[in-house]
Design a protein around this motif. Structure first.
Motif, PDB file in Angstrom:
ATOM      1  N   SER A   1      -3.150  -4.850  -4.996  1.00 26.70           N
ATOM      2  CA  SER A   1      -3.926  -5.160  -3.799  1.00 26.70           C
ATOM      3  C   SER A   1      -3.686  -4.210  -2.632  1.00 26.70           C
ATOM      4  O   SER A   1      -4.490  -4.170  -1.707  1.00 26.70           O
ATOM      5  N   ALA A   2      -2.604  -3.443  -2.649  1.00 29.83           N
ATOM      6  CA  ALA A   2      -2.295  -2.557  -1.519  1.00 29.83           C
ATOM      7  C   ALA A   2      -3.140  -1.293  -1.586  1.00 29.83           C
ATOM      8  O   ALA A   2      -3.239  -0.653  -2.636  1.00 29.83           O
TER       9      ALA A   2
ATOM     10  N   THR B   1       2.598  -4.785   3.077  1.00 29.37           N
ATOM     11  CA  THR B   1       1.693  -3.741   2.593  1.00 29.37           C
ATOM     12  C   THR B   1       2.158  -2.378   3.069  1.00 29.37           C
ATOM     13  O   THR B   1       2.497  -2.184   4.229  1.00 29.37           O
TER      14      THR B   1
ATOM     15  N   GLY C   1       8.906  -7.764  -3.367  1.00 29.31           N
ATOM     16  CA  GLY C   1       7.745  -8.319  -2.686  1.00 29.31           C
ATOM     17  C   GLY C   1       7.862  -8.037  -1.200  1.00 29.31           C
ATOM     18  O   GLY C   1       8.569  -8.699  -0.467  1.00 29.31           O
TER      19      GLY C   1
ATOM     20  N   ASP D   1       4.785 -10.611  -8.978  1.00 31.16           N
ATOM     21  CA  ASP D   1       4.484 -10.451  -7.546  1.00 31.16           C
ATOM     22  C   ASP D   1       4.377  -8.986  -7.167  1.00 31.16           C
ATOM     23  O   ASP D   1       3.496  -8.599  -6.383  1.00 31.16           O
TER      24      ASP D   1
ATOM     25  N   LYS E   1       1.040  -7.736  -8.365  1.00 35.89           N
ATOM     26  CA  LYS E   1      -0.029  -8.183  -7.457  1.00 35.89           C
ATOM     27  C   LYS E   1      -0.040  -7.334  -6.191  1.00 35.89           C
ATOM     28  O   LYS E   1      -1.112  -6.969  -5.692  1.00 35.89           O
ATOM     29  N   PHE E   2       1.154  -7.012  -5.696  1.00 39.52           N
ATOM     30  CA  PHE E   2       1.241  -6.169  -4.497  1.00 39.52           C
ATOM     31  C   PHE E   2       0.670  -4.786  -4.772  1.00 39.52           C
ATOM     32  O   PHE E   2      -0.121  -4.254  -3.991  1.00 39.52           O
TER      33      PHE E   2
END
Length: 199
Positions: free
Chosen positions: A81-82, A5, A2, A74, A77-78
């Protein structure tokens, strides 16, 4: 994994690595990890496992819990969304769809509220039922009451105003009639014969 970005950790342990500095081996390693997760989640449910006790976690749920404990959710999700990690979007989308394969949208929506939401709804319904019952009882009591108003306004002792025998006057009318009080209140006036009446 995690991380901020645009960076991912170097698998060799040298710290965060920007996406431009990644080598071909790093990209292949990331893709293989994502494919491994997808394949693990793609395993169909075992029919013999469904015979367990109700409320017992299925194998799929246990795998999802292990992914959560490891921090893989996590990382997903990263990656989702990045902006700089868009090349993994389809892999992540497939993994997420496999994560929710046994869930219906209704179950997921109710799960977000949890038992607290369900208890709150039950408490609200119970309170509404009690309120309706109380209103019905009030209406029933109002219907049972006599509609005529009692003319009894109470009795008051007028201190400082003496009646016969040196006692205080006892006034039996409402207080709003006190201004027009006189000792003759309530007495029948004496009848004067017509010839003696004043012109």
């Amino acid at each position: 994994l995690g991380v901020p970005t645009g960076t991912m950790r170097d698998p060799h342990g040298s710290g965060p690595q920007d996406w431009e500095q990644r080598q071909e081996e790093d990209t292949l390693l990331i893709e293989r990890i994502l494919l491994l997760v997808r394949n693990v989640l793609h395993v169909p449910p075992d029919p013999t496992e469904d015979q367990g006790v109700d409320g017992d976690a299925s194998m799929h749920d246990r795998v999802l819990w292990a992914l959560h404990i490891s921090g893989m959710d996590d990382l997903l999700k990263f990656l989702a969304s990045a902006q700089v990690e868009q090349q993994w979007a389809l892999h992540v989308l497939e993994i997420i769809s496999l994560m929710f394969r046994d869930q219906s949208p209704e179950e997921l929506a109710a799960l977000g509220q949890g038992p607290v939401g369900a208890e709150h709804r039950e408490d609200t319904q119970e309170l509404e039922t009690l309120r309706q019952r109380e209103l019905a009882e009030k209406r029933a009591r109002a219907l049972q009451r006599p509609s005529r108003h009692s003319r009894f306004g109470g009795s008051y002792v007028l201190q400082g105003l003496k009646s016969i025998g040196d006692r205080d006057v006892v006034f039996h009318k409402g207080l709003h009639n006190l201004k027009s009080y006189s000792h003759d209140l309530g007495k029948q006036p004496q009848r004067v014969p017509r010839p003696r009446q004043a012109a």
